[in-house]
Design an enzyme around this catalytic site. Sequence first.
Site, PDB file in Angstrom:
ATOM      1  N   ARG A   1      38.741  24.480  43.914  1.00 62.33           N
ATOM      2  CA  ARG A   1      38.962  22.972  43.882  1.00 62.33           C
ATOM      3  C   ARG A   1      38.163  22.434  42.889  1.00 62.33           C
ATOM      4  NH1 ARG A   1      37.897  23.005  50.222  1.00 62.33           N
ATOM      5  NH2 ARG A   1      39.862  23.440  50.889  1.00 62.33           N
TER       6      ARG A   1
ATOM      7  N   LYS B   1      30.364  17.613  55.236  1.00 63.87           N
ATOM      8  CA  LYS B   1      30.014  18.436  54.315  1.00 63.87           C
ATOM      9  C   LYS B   1      28.725  17.596  53.888  1.00 63.87           C
ATOM     10  CE  LYS B   1      32.546  21.909  52.554  1.00 63.87           C
ATOM     11  NZ  LYS B   1      33.651  22.419  51.961  1.00 63.87           N
ATOM     12  N   ALA B   2      28.047  16.602  54.359  1.00 60.71           N
ATOM     13  CA  ALA B   2      26.765  16.361  53.866  1.00 60.71           C
ATOM     14  C   ALA B   2      25.831  17.248  53.624  1.00 60.71           C
ATOM     15  CB  ALA B   2      26.012  15.213  54.843  1.00 60.71           C
TER      16      ALA B   2
ATOM     17  N   ASN C   1      51.880  22.756  53.282  1.00 60.02           N
ATOM     18  CA  ASN C   1      50.973  22.546  52.133  1.00 60.02           C
ATOM     19  C   ASN C   1      49.702  22.183  52.782  1.00 60.02           C
ATOM     20  OD1 ASN C   1      51.965  20.127  53.445  1.00 60.02           O
ATOM     21  ND2 ASN C   1      51.811  18.906  51.268  1.00 60.02           N
ATOM     22  N   ALA C   2      49.401  21.727  54.191  1.00 65.39           N
ATOM     23  CA  ALA C   2      48.176  21.762  54.702  1.00 65.39           C
ATOM     24  C   ALA C   2      47.526  22.776  55.061  1.00 65.39           C
ATOM     25  CB  ALA C   2      48.281  20.704  55.849  1.00 65.39           C
ATOM     26  N   GLY C   3      46.340  22.850  55.212  1.00 68.89           N
ATOM     27  CA  GLY C   3      45.743  23.926  55.564  1.00 68.89           C
ATOM     28  C   GLY C   3      44.174  23.422  56.316  1.00 68.89           C
ATOM     29  N   HIS C   4      44.520  23.459  57.421  1.00 68.85           N
ATOM     30  CA  HIS C   4      43.295  22.858  58.317  1.00 68.85           C
ATOM     31  C   HIS C   4      42.342  23.873  59.175  1.00 68.85           C
ATOM     32  CE1 HIS C   4      45.658  18.688  58.910  1.00 68.85           C
ATOM     33  NE2 HIS C   4      45.447  18.978  57.748  1.00 68.85           N
TER      34      HIS C   4
ATOM     35  N   GLY D   1      38.381  17.959  55.527  1.00 68.23           N
ATOM     36  CA  GLY D   1      37.623  18.633  56.841  1.00 68.23           C
ATOM     37  C   GLY D   1      38.195  18.393  58.095  1.00 68.23           C
ATOM     38  N   LYS D   2      39.719  17.785  58.140  1.00 70.80           N
ATOM     39  CA  LYS D   2      40.000  17.074  59.169  1.00 70.80           C
ATOM     40  C   LYS D   2      40.477  18.263  60.450  1.00 70.80           C
ATOM     41  CE  LYS D   2      43.524  16.119  56.368  1.00 70.80           C
ATOM     42  NZ  LYS D   2      43.016  16.144  55.128  1.00 70.80           N
TER      43      LYS D   2
ATOM     44  N   ASP E   1      41.719  17.880  51.983  1.00 72.66           N
ATOM     45  CA  ASP E   1      40.695  18.897  52.258  1.00 72.66           C
ATOM     46  C   ASP E   1      39.447  18.321  52.806  1.00 72.66           C
ATOM     47  OD1 ASP E   1      42.335  20.838  51.326  1.00 72.66           O
ATOM     48  OD2 ASP E   1      41.802  20.349  49.379  1.00 72.66           O
TER      49      ASP E   1
ATOM     50  N   LYS F   1      38.538  20.728  61.463  1.00 71.67           N
ATOM     51  CA  LYS F   1      37.226  20.597  62.139  1.00 71.67           C
ATOM     52  C   LYS F   1      37.167  19.463  63.088  1.00 71.67           C
ATOM     53  CE  LYS F   1      32.358  20.075  62.087  1.00 71.67           C
ATOM     54  NZ  LYS F   1      30.761  20.312  61.837  1.00 71.67           N
TER      55      LYS F   1
ATOM     56  N   GLN G   1      46.760  16.238  54.133  1.00 76.89           N
ATOM     57  CA  GLN G   1      46.579  15.908  52.651  1.00 76.89           C
ATOM     58  C   GLN G   1      45.555  14.541  52.730  1.00 76.89           C
ATOM     59  OE1 GLN G   1      50.088  16.245  53.437  1.00 76.89           O
ATOM     60  NE2 GLN G   1      49.592  18.296  53.147  1.00 76.89           N
TER      61      GLN G   1
ATOM     62  N   THR H   1      51.597  14.258  46.881  1.00 78.11           N
ATOM     63  CA  THR H   1      52.468  14.885  47.798  1.00 78.11           C
ATOM     64  C   THR H   1      53.797  14.040  48.174  1.00 78.11           C
ATOM     65  OG1 THR H   1      52.672  16.286  49.587  1.00 78.11           O
ATOM     66  CG2 THR H   1      51.455  14.309  50.040  1.00 78.11           C
TER      67      THR H   1
END
Length: 423
Positions: free
Chosen positions: A304, A330-331, A39-42, A16-17, A14, A19, A223, A238
Site C-alpha cells: 500500500r 493503527k495509532a 474487492n474488500a478484505g476485512h 480496519g473496518k 483498508d 476489526k 472500501q 470503485t
Amino acid sequence: MASVDILLGLQWGDEGKGKVVDFLAPKYNVVARFQGGPNAGHTLEFDGHKHVLHQIPSGIFHEGILNVIGNGVVLDPITFKREIDGLAPFDLDLKRHLVISNKTQMIIPTHRMLDKAYELAKGDKKIGSTLRGIGPTYQDKAARKGLRIGDINEPDFDERYNQLRDFHLQILERYNFEAELDEEEKLFFEAIDIVREFDILSTEYLINEALIEGQSVLAEGAQGSLLDIDFGSYPFVTSSNTIAAGACTGLGVAPRRIGEVYGIFKAYCTRVGSGPFPTELFGDKGEELRKLGNEFGATTGRPRRCGWLDLPALNYAAMLNGVTQLFMMKADVLADMDEINICNGYKIGEKETNELPLYLDTDNLGLMFDTFSGWENDKVKSFENLPESLDKYVKYIEEHTKTPISLISVGPDRTQTLLKENF
Ligand code: IMP
C-alpha cells in the site's frame, strides 16, 4: 423503532473496518454489508486467529447475530464458496446466521475477465482495480443486463447466464482477450449449488421488520469514502457508493432510519492502486511507514502507498457521511516516529483552502502541515490517560473535525482497543 448504525471508512479503504465491526458486533442483532464485493478484505484477529473476509459480513464469528449480504453488494459465488470453506474450522452454523438478498447482483466469471481486459486496455491510465469483476458487474446492473442472486432459483437461469456470458465473450473478443472458461464455469456452477443452500430473501423486509421489533442493525461499509463513485478521486474509484447514503439504497432502509455513523480512519493514510494521494510519502519515509504498519493489501497482497493524515480529505468524508463519532485506527504504528505530520490545509496557487478540488493531483496542490512527536506505546493503557503527545494528536483531530474520537485502536487484536468512557 430501532435504527441502523453505519460503520464506514473515511479514507481510501483498508482503515480496519473488519476489526471494528467484529468488536462492535455483540451490540447488534444484525450486521449487513451494503455495497462492494470481493474487492474488500476485512481482517479480523481474535484468540490467535487471523481471518480475512471478503463478502461475508464481519459479524459472522459471533453467536446469535444475523449477517445479511444486501442488495447493493456484488457477490461472486466462487469467492463465496471459498469463504464458506474457509470458515469450516470455526464450526459456525452459517446457514442460520447468513442470508443473501435476492436482489444482490452476481459476478460471473466473464465479469472478472472483462475487468482484466478493460484495465489492460487503459495502459498506464489503469485504475489499479483488484480485478475481481466489480466494475463490469455494476456496469451490467446499470445497463439492466445483470443477473441477481434470486435468479439462480428461476427455471430459465442457465439460459440467462448463457446469454450474459455470450454477450461478454463478444466484447472480450474485441479486446483480443482469450477467455478460458471451462474450469471457471465448473467452479461457478459448483458454487451456485452452495449459494442455493442459503436463504435468499427480500432482505429489505427482513431488515425493516427487525427495526420495527426493536432490533439493532449495523451496516458495514467496504472500501472508503475517497473511493466513492460520485465523491471519490474519480476515475480512480470503485464502482459503488461507499458513503452512508449507500447504506439506504444498498439495504432498502429509509434515510430517517439511520442512527449513528461511525467513521473509521487510520492515524495516517494509505492507498492501494492508482490515483491521486496528496500526502503520500516516497522513499525511506514511505517505506518506514509501510513496514511499521505492515501495509500490504488483504485482498491482493499489493504494497500500500503510505502518507500522512489528510485533514481536508477527512473532513470532506465526515461531511458527506454525517459522521457522529470517529474511530482512529493503527495509532501504535506512529508511536516510534520522531516526527509525525498532519496536513491541515491545501494551497492552490496563492489560495489557502480546505476544499478538495475536482482533481486532487499534487502537481497543482500545495500542502500545509502541523508537526507532532511520537509517544511510548507501552504507556498507552486507557483512553482517559493517554501519553501527552498522543493526547495532543487526538485532541487536534477532534478540534479540526469538530467530531469526537470514541475509539482508538493500538494493535490488530480485539483486546488492543481503547474506548472512551460511556461509549
Ligand atoms: P475495484 O473496486 O476492484 O474496481 O478497484 C478500484 C479501486 O479501488 C482500485 O484502486 C482498488 O485498489 C481500490 N479498492 C477496491 N477495493 C478496495 C478495498 O477494499 N480496499 C482498498 N482499496 C480498494
